[in-house]
Each structure stands twice: as structure tokens, then as C-alpha cells.
Write a protein that holds these residues in place. Structure first.
Motif, mmCIF file in Angstrom:
data_model
loop_
_atom_site.group_PDB
_atom_site.id
_atom_site.type_symbol
_atom_site.label_atom_id
_atom_site.label_comp_id
_atom_site.label_asym_id
_atom_site.label_seq_id
_atom_site.Cartn_x
_atom_site.Cartn_y
_atom_site.Cartn_z
ATOM 1 N N TYR A 12 21.775 -14.412 -1.761
ATOM 2 C CA TYR A 12 22.058 -13.565 -0.429
ATOM 3 C C TYR A 12 23.350 -12.563 -1.183
ATOM 4 O O TYR A 12 22.363 -11.374 -1.375
ATOM 5 C CB TYR A 12 22.582 -13.787 1.052
ATOM 6 C CG TYR A 12 22.281 -13.160 1.886
ATOM 7 C CD1 TYR A 12 22.093 -11.631 2.200
ATOM 8 C CD2 TYR A 12 24.687 -12.403 1.735
ATOM 9 C CE1 TYR A 12 22.224 -11.356 2.919
ATOM 10 C CE2 TYR A 12 24.590 -11.803 2.450
ATOM 11 C CZ TYR A 12 23.518 -10.759 3.640
ATOM 12 O OH TYR A 12 24.154 -9.866 3.966
ATOM 13 N N GLU A 19 21.965 -26.334 0.297
ATOM 14 C CA GLU A 19 20.804 -26.423 0.310
ATOM 15 C C GLU A 19 21.869 -24.878 1.407
ATOM 16 O O GLU A 19 21.273 -23.131 0.773
ATOM 17 C CB GLU A 19 19.609 -25.935 1.102
ATOM 18 C CG GLU A 19 18.984 -25.019 1.355
ATOM 19 C CD GLU A 19 18.053 -24.513 -0.048
ATOM 20 O OE1 GLU A 19 17.301 -23.906 -0.505
ATOM 21 O OE2 GLU A 19 17.667 -25.916 -0.907
ATOM 22 N N GLN A 20 22.119 -24.768 1.642
ATOM 23 C CA GLN A 20 23.143 -23.436 2.241
ATOM 24 C C GLN A 20 23.722 -22.266 1.380
ATOM 25 O O GLN A 20 23.987 -21.498 1.542
ATOM 26 C CB GLN A 20 24.384 -23.881 3.045
ATOM 27 C CG GLN A 20 24.377 -22.846 4.181
ATOM 28 C CD GLN A 20 24.899 -22.991 5.485
ATOM 29 O OE1 GLN A 20 25.207 -24.348 6.197
ATOM 30 N NE2 GLN A 20 25.678 -22.487 6.403
ATOM 31 N N ILE A 21 24.329 -23.119 0.518
ATOM 32 C CA ILE A 21 25.213 -22.983 -0.542
ATOM 33 C C ILE A 21 24.404 -21.957 -1.262
ATOM 34 O O ILE A 21 24.733 -20.892 -2.004
ATOM 35 C CB ILE A 21 26.090 -23.359 -0.637
ATOM 36 C CG1 ILE A 21 27.065 -24.530 -0.589
ATOM 37 C CG2 ILE A 21 26.938 -23.076 -2.876
ATOM 38 C CD1 ILE A 21 28.612 -25.187 -0.833
ATOM 39 N N ARG A 22 23.550 -22.876 -1.734
ATOM 40 C CA ARG A 22 22.281 -21.811 -2.467
ATOM 41 C C ARG A 22 22.230 -20.710 -2.014
ATOM 42 O O ARG A 22 21.544 -19.259 -2.530
ATOM 43 C CB ARG A 22 21.121 -22.771 -3.132
ATOM 44 C CG ARG A 22 19.291 -22.323 -3.078
ATOM 45 C CD ARG A 22 20.132 -23.005 -5.081
ATOM 46 N NE ARG A 22 18.812 -22.054 -5.856
ATOM 47 C CZ ARG A 22 18.653 -20.531 -6.501
ATOM 48 N NH1 ARG A 22 19.770 -19.641 -6.410
ATOM 49 N NH2 ARG A 22 17.452 -20.530 -6.692
ATOM 50 N N GLN A 23 21.387 -21.058 -1.087
ATOM 51 C CA GLN A 23 21.544 -19.293 0.088
ATOM 52 C C GLN A 23 22.171 -18.296 0.134
ATOM 53 O O GLN A 23 21.673 -17.256 0.191
ATOM 54 C CB GLN A 23 20.494 -20.083 1.782
ATOM 55 C CG GLN A 23 19.250 -20.478 1.386
ATOM 56 C CD GLN A 23 19.056 -21.233 3.158
ATOM 57 O OE1 GLN A 23 19.779 -21.139 3.852
ATOM 58 N NE2 GLN A 23 17.844 -21.569 2.630
ATOM 59 N N GLN A 24 23.351 -18.782 0.528
ATOM 60 C CA GLN A 24 24.382 -17.736 0.088
ATOM 61 C C GLN A 24 24.379 -16.973 -1.093
ATOM 62 O O GLN A 24 25.033 -15.923 -0.960
ATOM 63 C CB GLN A 24 25.417 -18.840 0.675
ATOM 64 C CG GLN A 24 25.885 -18.934 2.007
ATOM 65 C CD GLN A 24 27.537 -19.946 2.484
ATOM 66 O OE1 GLN A 24 27.842 -20.023 1.639
ATOM 67 N NE2 GLN A 24 27.737 -19.684 3.853
#
Length: 122
Positions: free
Chosen positions: A10, A2-7
Motif C-alpha cells: 500500500y 501478511e498484514q505488514i506485507r500489505q501495508q
């Protein structure tokens, strides 16, 4: 994951923001070109800048023809947005982004007609 998706989201937003800034600056530049041309022909100040302006406008027209009446900056911006708004790639009101080509083509045509009049009768 999920963090990779948010990055990724962004980064896409940041790239689109940069594209919007560049596109708006190019739009402002061409406003200066077009309105200088209009001013020069109205005031009968036909100088080298008039011909430079016309050359830049013709160049822009050729680029739009090559890209099927679409600004190449818009083509790049499409990679970063699914928006259907006319102003998704530029800092303009939606109505102006929608009718931009029609408005400025009319101003350029009026300027060229005045220029032709000045050259023939001047």
C-alpha cells in the motif's frame, strides 16, 4: 506478517501515485515552457521569457544528460514499481511517454531554428 506485507505494498503504491502526480505536473510545466517558446518565435515576440524558456530547456537537457537520458523522477519511481510500461511513472498515454523526448526535442529544435531566423533576419 501478511498484514505488514500489505501495508508495504500500500505504501509503495501511494508513493508511486505521488511521484506520478509530481512527474505529470513537471511535464505540464515544461509543455507550457516549450509551447510558449514556439508561440513566441512564430509570432516574433522575442522577449525575456524566450530566453528564460531556453535556459529552462537547457537545464532540463543537462539533467537528462547527467541521468543518462532518463528523468530523475523516473529513477526515483523505479524504487516503487517493476512495471516495464513507459508510462508507469506519469499520467500520460504509453505512446506519448515512449516518444516524449523525440517529440519535444523536435519542437524545441524547430523553435530554435525559427528563433535563429528571426534574430538573423529580424
Amino acid at each position: 506478517m501478511e498484514q505488514i506485507r500489505q501495508q508495504d505494498v500500500y505504501l509503495r503504491k501511494q508513493k508511486l501515485l505521488l511521484i506520478k502526480v509530481v512527474h505529470t505536473l513537471v511535464w505540464v510545466f515544461y509543455n507550457v515552457v516549450i509551447f510558449y517558446l514556439l508561440y513566441a518565435v512564430i509570432t516574433n515576440r522575442i522577449d525575456k521569457w524566450v530566453w528564460i524558456c531556453l535556459g529552462l530547456i537547457v537545464l532540463e537537457g543537462l539533467v537528462l544528460l547527467v541521468f543518462n537520458k532518463m528523468c530523475p523522477i523516473t529513477v526515483v519511481a523505479r524504487r516503487y514499481s517493476d512495471s516495464t510500461k513507459d508510462n508507469f511513472d506519469i499520467f500520460l498515454p504509453n505512446w506519448l511517454a515512449r516518444y516524449n523526448k523525440e517529440i519535444y526535442t523536435t519542437i524545441v529544435l524547430i523553435s530554435v531554428l525559427i528563433l535563429a531566423y528571426r534574430l538573423v533576419l529580424g
